[in-house]
Design a protein around this motif. Structure first.
Motif, short mmCIF file in Angstrom:
data_model
loop_
_atom_site.label_atom_id
_atom_site.label_comp_id
_atom_site.label_asym_id
_atom_site.label_seq_id
_atom_site.Cartn_x
_atom_site.Cartn_y
_atom_site.Cartn_z
N SER A 9 0.84 -1.19 0.00
CA SER A 9 0.00 0.00 0.00
C SER A 9 0.87 1.25 0.00
O SER A 9 1.86 1.33 0.72
N THR A 10 0.49 2.20 -0.81
CA THR A 10 1.16 3.50 -0.78
C THR A 10 0.35 4.51 0.02
O THR A 10 0.66 5.69 0.02
N ASP A 11 -0.70 4.03 0.69
CA ASP A 11 -1.50 4.93 1.52
C ASP A 11 -0.64 5.47 2.67
O ASP A 11 0.19 4.75 3.22
N PRO A 12 -0.86 6.72 3.06
CA PRO A 12 -0.06 7.31 4.14
C PRO A 12 -0.26 6.65 5.50
O PRO A 12 0.59 6.75 6.38
N THR A 13 -1.42 6.00 5.70
CA THR A 13 -1.74 5.38 6.99
C THR A 13 -2.44 4.05 6.74
O THR A 13 -2.82 3.73 5.61
N LEU A 14 -2.66 3.31 7.81
CA LEU A 14 -3.54 2.16 7.77
C LEU A 14 -4.98 2.68 7.82
O LEU A 14 -5.21 3.88 7.97
N ALA A 15 -5.96 1.79 7.73
CA ALA A 15 -7.36 2.22 7.67
C ALA A 15 -7.96 2.52 9.04
O ALA A 15 -8.86 3.36 9.14
N ARG A 16 -7.47 1.89 10.12
CA ARG A 16 -8.16 2.01 11.42
C ARG A 16 -7.16 1.99 12.57
O ARG A 16 -6.25 1.18 12.60
N TYR A 17 -7.42 2.85 13.56
CA TYR A 17 -6.59 2.96 14.76
C TYR A 17 -7.50 3.19 15.97
O TYR A 17 -8.64 3.63 15.82
N GLU A 18 -6.95 2.95 17.16
CA GLU A 18 -7.61 3.33 18.41
C GLU A 18 -6.76 4.42 19.05
O GLU A 18 -5.54 4.30 19.11
N CYS A 19 -7.42 5.47 19.53
CA CYS A 19 -6.69 6.63 20.04
C CYS A 19 -6.76 6.71 21.56
O CYS A 19 -7.75 6.31 22.17
N ALA A 20 -5.69 7.24 22.12
CA ALA A 20 -5.61 7.45 23.56
C ALA A 20 -6.46 8.66 23.95
O ALA A 20 -7.02 9.33 23.10
N SER A 21 -6.53 8.93 25.21
CA SER A 21 -7.23 10.11 25.75
C SER A 21 -8.72 10.12 25.45
O SER A 21 -9.33 11.17 25.34
N GLY A 22 -9.31 8.94 25.24
CA GLY A 22 -10.75 8.87 25.05
C GLY A 22 -11.25 9.39 23.72
O GLY A 22 -12.44 9.63 23.56
N CYS A 23 -10.36 9.57 22.75
CA CYS A 23 -10.78 10.08 21.43
C CYS A 23 -11.57 9.06 20.64
O CYS A 23 -12.34 9.41 19.77
N GLY A 24 -11.35 7.76 20.90
CA GLY A 24 -12.10 6.72 20.21
C GLY A 24 -11.37 6.17 19.00
O GLY A 24 -10.14 6.13 18.95
N THR A 25 -12.15 5.75 18.01
CA THR A 25 -11.62 5.11 16.81
C THR A 25 -11.31 6.15 15.74
O THR A 25 -12.13 7.03 15.47
N LEU A 26 -10.15 6.01 15.12
CA LEU A 26 -9.73 6.85 14.00
C LEU A 26 -9.77 5.99 12.75
O LEU A 26 -9.22 4.89 12.73
N THR A 27 -10.44 6.47 11.70
CA THR A 27 -10.47 5.75 10.43
C THR A 27 -10.08 6.68 9.29
O THR A 27 -10.35 7.89 9.34
N PHE A 28 -9.43 6.09 8.30
CA PHE A 28 -9.05 6.79 7.08
C PHE A 28 -9.54 6.00 5.87
O PHE A 28 -9.50 4.77 5.88
N THR A 29 -9.94 6.72 4.86
CA THR A 29 -10.19 6.15 3.53
C THR A 29 -9.43 7.04 2.57
O THR A 29 -9.65 8.26 2.54
N TRP A 30 -8.52 6.45 1.79
CA TRP A 30 -7.66 7.21 0.88
C TRP A 30 -8.09 7.04 -0.56
O TRP A 30 -8.45 5.95 -0.97
N GLN A 31 -8.07 8.13 -1.32
CA GLN A 31 -8.32 8.08 -2.76
C GLN A 31 -7.06 7.62 -3.46
O GLN A 31 -5.95 7.81 -2.97
N GLN A 32 -7.24 7.04 -4.61
CA GLN A 32 -6.10 6.58 -5.40
C GLN A 32 -5.37 7.78 -6.01
O GLN A 32 -5.97 8.82 -6.28
N GLY A 33 -4.08 7.62 -6.20
CA GLY A 33 -3.30 8.61 -6.93
C GLY A 33 -2.71 9.70 -6.06
O GLY A 33 -3.02 9.85 -4.89
#
Length: 128
Positions: A9-33
């Motif tokens: 993958s050339t995406d800058p991040t993975l699709a899903r993370y869990e965040c500290a400090s009670g922020c919850g779930t972080l998700t990314f969806t990246w466009q191609q190119g």
């Protein structure tokens, strides 16, 4: 003779993370190119849902002389927040920092559910 190929993958991040400090779930969806040396996508974290974003100005992060990740410019496409996103080399740790006063995106550190032991949280946390 058969060969095995591995998708990279050339995406800058993975699709899903869990965040500290009670922020919850972080998700990314990246466009191609490529978009002017960066990428376009959407991000969701806490009350910010499906926000069109862009990352740009990728710079290596060095710790003790070794590249440990990438320092990205990170912003809402409409400009409601502008800051930096630090991504560990194996993309299992993401840290957000240096937003303008009053920007709604949280300054948080987020981890993939099973961080890669090769990623150093210490170096990402010290990225300036």
């Amino acid at each position: 003779m058969s060969t095995t190929t591995t998708a990279t993958s050339t995406d800058p991040t993975l699709a899903r993370y869990e965040c500290a400090s009670g922020c919850g779930t972080l998700t990314f969806t990246w466009q191609q190119g490529d978009f002017k040396g960066g990428r376009l996508g959407t991000a969701s974290l806490g009350q910010i849902q499906n926000e069109p974003i862009q990352v740009f100005d990728a710079q290596p992060i060095y710790y003790n002389g070794v590249v440990i990740g990438t320092n990205w410019g990170f912003q809402a496409q409409h400009g409601s927040f502008v800051g930096r996103m630090y991504v560990a080399l194996h993309k299992t740790i993401v840290r957000f920092a240096h937003f303008r006063p009053g920007d709604p995106w949280p300054q948080a550190i987020c981890l993939f559910s099973t961080p890669d032991p090769r990623d150093s949280r210490e170096g990402i946390e010290k990225a300036a």
